[in-house]
Design an enzyme around this catalytic site. Structure first.
Site, PDB file in Angstrom:
ATOM      1  N   CYS A   1       0.781  -1.237   0.000  1.00  0.00           N
ATOM      2  CA  CYS A   1       0.000   0.000   0.000  1.00  0.00           C
ATOM      3  C   CYS A   1       0.817   1.293   0.000  1.00  0.00           C
ATOM      4  O   CYS A   1       0.535   2.186  -0.798  1.00  0.00           O
ATOM      5  CB  CYS A   1      -0.989  -0.007   1.164  1.00  0.00           C
ATOM      6  SG  CYS A   1      -0.246  -0.299   2.760  1.00  0.00           S
TER       7      CYS A   1
ATOM      8  N   HIS B   1      -1.543   6.526   5.544  1.00  0.00           N
ATOM      9  CA  HIS B   1      -0.396   5.606   5.546  1.00  0.00           C
ATOM     10  C   HIS B   1       0.786   6.102   4.726  1.00  0.00           C
ATOM     11  O   HIS B   1       1.521   5.320   4.117  1.00  0.00           O
ATOM     12  CB  HIS B   1      -0.820   4.217   5.067  1.00  0.00           C
ATOM     13  CG  HIS B   1       0.037   3.118   5.637  1.00  0.00           C
ATOM     14  ND1 HIS B   1      -0.061   1.804   5.245  1.00  0.00           N
ATOM     15  CD2 HIS B   1       1.009   3.146   6.578  1.00  0.00           C
ATOM     16  CE1 HIS B   1       0.801   1.060   5.912  1.00  0.00           C
ATOM     17  NE2 HIS B   1       1.464   1.857   6.734  1.00  0.00           N
TER      18      HIS B   1
ATOM     19  N   HIS C   1      -9.136  -4.787   4.266  1.00  0.00           N
ATOM     20  CA  HIS C   1      -7.904  -5.201   4.938  1.00  0.00           C
ATOM     21  C   HIS C   1      -8.257  -5.880   6.262  1.00  0.00           C
ATOM     22  O   HIS C   1      -9.165  -5.445   6.958  1.00  0.00           O
ATOM     23  CB  HIS C   1      -7.037  -3.956   5.194  1.00  0.00           C
ATOM     24  CG  HIS C   1      -5.621  -4.262   5.565  1.00  0.00           C
ATOM     25  ND1 HIS C   1      -5.271  -4.816   6.770  1.00  0.00           N
ATOM     26  CD2 HIS C   1      -4.460  -4.073   4.895  1.00  0.00           C
ATOM     27  CE1 HIS C   1      -3.960  -4.965   6.818  1.00  0.00           C
ATOM     28  NE2 HIS C   1      -3.444  -4.527   5.686  1.00  0.00           N
TER      29      HIS C   1
END
Length: 601
Positions: free
Chosen positions: A98, A159, A313
């Protein structure tokens, strides 16, 4: 999982390049073609710039949704989006995990160019409190559209780093990358957020701490026994300090799960923490409420909204109303809930009268995880006929993802494009749609999708696509347009223990280098136009063009490498370890607990 893929990989064969042109030129060309080719499609693109809604799933497999061949998981809203828009069948992520994939998506550049890769196996950011992050020298499409008077928002997962020197400097925050509004997780959803039976890092750290405790306890007992029996001429201090250290590490091991949850599993609105730790059963409703609020505030437009789902996820947080609704356990339930969320977002646009003024795009950051399993339970998705999955930088299953674009009245409904395209293409596409200029002071690897979507171009502008795993080049794709072929050359690939569908059992993701990676000499060659599942490697005996393809690809790799400039790797070394002084906390550290959602609106 017993599902079938119907994805086709037939390639068109006429080369047609439209290069870089201004938005005004595109509008003129588009109007001309639409007048002659699709009388049912709106021909007036000269009005207001479109609103742009980008939807990105987390870890979704390309074969997990109906419009890509799944017949057993219900995804009516995503399927409706595809039926009303354009579906890309060879849409490729720039990375198979990711953090680098999302960096490439936002910047239109291979993540190696921005340093958003690693060389030591830590392929994504491991904690919220790390100092690495997307450099502010990188230009995102949000920054450019913000300068073009777009309202910009990001809701969901980030993230890409948060702080540099203190717990609130927010140097890597979405605000510093062009997003006016942020609501969501600065880190990522993970199994450890729920102290689940699967674990990304908690279980490993507990094992390491337990080993240290045992070693220190043994040392303390040995020193104490030696002292008492007078076999060792030592004082009591070493034994006492060893025992104290063992006790502290034992306590850290015992509370590791709680520490991880508080350190990484929290929500922020802009610069303020609103919920630490998260109350997961209401997270979905909070995210949808935030989307609705953003759209209503900015309904006069134009706006750019990037919704990065926490689905699908692990730990597959699913509300009660969707539990047990699919034929594929918790994973299927989670996919179906995400599809429902997509439907709610589309309904919001419709309710506000924005559907025809809004371009909507749906994708996943990379392929589904094949290693996400425990016993007989599979908690990852399905990549259909494609070899490999998440974490595999070269195999199709890790990088081929859904790509759906809808703009009613402009893009032809039901169109299917089988040309190679990339998530990096969204950067130049939305920049030019929003009236901005693609930066000329750096290499942009994405290509404008609009000509392909409209049908004014028959072929993608991509001739070569590089497939990296960390900083290592694992494979290269060559679109030989005059022959209608898509060649794939593999230089390296992970060692798969039980065949290509079994992935790297016993690991969170496959490695990019080391003993568990095979270097192919000569490289493996596949013709994806005839063998999209990469099942039959070609040889000089079976493919007359073998050496010519290898030579052409090697030349492209050489040209590509000459465009690379060394930059610090953000995910390596000290940039990717937990630093307590960078830990966001809504109280006095380590008392990180708060719930401000009730009074945050």
């Amino acid at each position: 999982m017993g599902m079938k893929s119907q994805t086709s990989d037939t390639e068109l064969s006429v080369k047609h390049s439209l290069g870089n042109v201004s938005l005004r030129t595109w509008l003129a060309v588009t109007v001309t073609v639409l007048l002659g080719g699709w009388p049912s499609v709106c021909t007036d693109l000269s009005g207001s710039r479109p609103n742009i809604v980008l939807l990105m799933a987390d870890d979704l497999g390309i074969a997990d949704i109906g419009c890509y061949g799944n017949t057993t998981i219900r995804t009516p809203n995503i399927d409706r989006l595809a039926a009303d828009g354009v579906r890309l069948t060879q849409h490729i992520a720039a990375a198979s995990v990711c953090t680098p994939s999302r960096a490439a998506f936002l910047t239109g550049r291979y993540p190696l160019r921005s340093g958003m890769v690693s060389s030591d196996g830590l392929r994504v950011f491991q904690w919220t409190a790390v100092s690495g992050g997307l450099p502010t020298t990188e230009m995102t499409f949000a920054e450019i559209l913000k300068n073009e008077s777009y309202a910009t928002g990001l809701i969901g997962k980030w993230h890409l780093g948060l702080n540099c020197d203190s717990s609130d400097d927010h140097c890597h925050h979405p605000h510093n990358h062009g997003f006016d509004h942020f609501y969501g997780m600065p880190f990522t959803m993970m199994a450890d957020c729920l102290h689940w039976e699967m674990s990304e890092k908690r279980a490993g750290m507990e094992r390491k701490l337990t080993a240290c405790v045992q070693a220190l306890a043994f040392a303390a007992l040995t020193l104490a026994a030696g002292k008492l029996t007078r076999l060792l001429s030592v004082c009591w201090a070493p034994a006492i300090w060893s025992a104290a250290a063992a006790l502290l590490l034992w306590m850290a091991s015992h509370f590791m799960g709680v520490l991880v949850v508080h350190a990484d599993c929290f929500l922020m609105r802009n610069h303020s923490i609103t919920e630490q730790p998260m109350h997961f059963q209401r997270t979905t409703s909070l995210l949808l409420r935030e989307v609705s609020s953003f759209v209503k505030r900015n309904r006069q437009g134009p706006f750019l909204l990037f919704v990065t789902f926490l689905h699908v996820h692990p730990p597959l947080i699913t509300t009660e109303s969707f539990l047990g609704t699919s034929l594929h356990g918790l994973y299927g339930d989670n996919v179906q809930e995400m599809d429902w969320m997509v439907g709610r977002i589309l309904d919001t646009l419709d309710t506000e009268g924005l559907t025809n003024r809004t371009l909507v795009y749906f994708t996943s950051d990379h392929g589904a995880s094949l290693e996400a399993q425990l016993g007989k339970n599979q908690y990852g998705g399905w990549n259909g006929i494609y070899t490999g999955g998440k974490g595999m930088g070269g195999w199709e299953g890790g990088i081929r993802v859904p790509g759906i674009v809808r703009w009613p009245g402009v893009l032809p409904a039901g169109r299917v494009i089988q040309e190679p395209t990339s998530l990096m293409d969204i950067f130049p596409t939305v920049v030019q749609l929003g009236g901005g200029q693609v930066p000329q002071d750096r290499v942009i690897d994405g290509r404008d999708l609009l000509p392909l979507l409209l049908g004014t171009a028959q072929h993608s502008e991509h001739e070569f696509l590089m497939h990296y795993c960390e900083r290592f080049l694992h494979a290269v794709r060559w679109h030989q347009k005059d022959r209608g072929a898509v060649w794939k050359v593999h230089y390296m690939s992970p060692r798969l223990r039980e065949g290509r569908a079994s992935a790297c059992q016993g690991q969170v993701v496959c490695p990019c280098s080391g003993d568990d990676v095979v270097r192919h000499d000569p490289p493996l060659l596949f013709d994806l136009s005839r063998d999209p599942s990469e099942s039959h490697a070609l040889t000089p005996d079976t493919e007359p063009l073998f050496y010519q393809v290898m030579e052409r690809v090697e030349q492209a790799v050489g040209r590509h490498r000459r465009t690379l400039t060394p930059v610090p790797l953000q995910l390596d070394g000290l940039g990717n370890i937990w630093k307590p002084w960078l830990q966001p906390c809504c109280g006095s550290f380590p008392h990180c607990w708060c719930d401000r959602e009730d009074d945050s609106q």
